[in-house]
Design an enzyme around this catalytic site. Structure first.
Site: not given
Ligand code: DGL
Length: 265
Positions: A13, A76-78, A186-187
């Site tokens: 992340d 990590c979504n991003t 978002c994590t």
């Protein structure tokens, strides 16, 4: 013995947020070894260009491959929404990603209004746009960039006044619009759930994808015969951070068999 199934699960992340995913993995797969990369030096990823997010994701992936990981969880979504396609095409290792759970929210909502809190990089990504275009047109999605939240979490400021005020400014417009489901995209944000509850009350459904990611990790490991055959030991979890390890130490303090090291990667 150097069997592939006994190699670690790699997780990365932009910082400490992905530990919310690691906790789900640890609870579902306690016998698995894990190596977690907290790229806090480069956090937040959310404001960076797609190219930069891709470069950082490649750097993290190559480090984890060098550690002999058998699978990589992009916690990590991003990074998932901007880089996972490239990673899957270029590395011969299974990848598990995380995306904002707007589909489950669209099924749960009664008011037909869902809110999503995520980074700019996630909300502006092609993958997110594609996923949200598939949602029932009757449902309104209220998007909010969580500007500043990751920085405060990385700096151990979850309980600060500044955090409360930022969250209030992001959530109040959604509450006014009668949003009944909030997607945490978002994590890092699951660490804000108590604060979100304080502001929005107990009826708001808060949805994050951590458990689903752990289940998907188990499913893929099982399908590929990569689950560890150990059954009775909580296996070792190593955390590498390229910044101070203080925050990681505090959020992982109740876990055993955890090693946290400061390291450049
Ligand atoms: N945990 C990352 C995510 O899920 C945070 C992004 C950031 O570093 O801005 O998107």
């Amino acid at each position: 013995m150097n069997l592939l199934e006994e190699q670690p699960i790699g997780i990365f992340d932009s910082g400490i947020g992905g530990t919310s995913i690691w906790k789900e993995i640890r609870s579902l797969l306690p016998n698995e070894k894990t190596i977690y990369l907290s790229d806090s030096f480069n956090a937040p990823y959310g404001h960076k260009t797609k190219q930069k997010i891709l470069e950082l994701s490649i750097k993290n992936t190559e480090f984890l491959i060098k550690q002999n990981c058998k699978i990589i969880v992009v916690a990590c979504n991003t990074a998932t929404t901007n880089a996972i396609q490239h990673l899957r095409q270029n590395y011969n290792i299974p990848f598990i990603g995380i995306e904002p759970a707007i589909k489950p929210a669209s099924i749960l909502t009664q008011s037909k209004k869902i809110g999503i809190l995520a980074t700019k990089g996630t909300l502006n990504s092609e993958l997110f746009e594609k996923t949200s275009s598939r949602i029932d047109q009757e449902i309104e999605i209220i998007e909010q960039i969580g500007e500043g939240l990751v920085e405060l979490i990385e700096n151990n400021q979850i309980d600060s006044k500044e955090m409360y005020n930022l969250l209030l400014s992001y959530l109040q417009p959604m509450i006014k619009e009668n949003v009944d489901c909030l997607v945490l995209g978002c994590t890092h944000y699951p660490y804000l759930i108590p604060k979100i509850r304080e502001i929005a009350g107990k009826d708001l459904k808060i949805i994050d994808s951590g458990e689903a990611v752990a289940k998907q990790t188990k499913k893929i490991l099982k399908e590929r015969n990569l689950l560890s055959s150990k059954t009775n030991a909580v296996n070792e979890s190593i955390f590498y951070t390229n910044k101070s390890k203080t925050v990681l130490e505090s959020i992982l303090k109740e876990y055993t068999n955890v090693i946290i090291e400061e390291k450049d990667f």
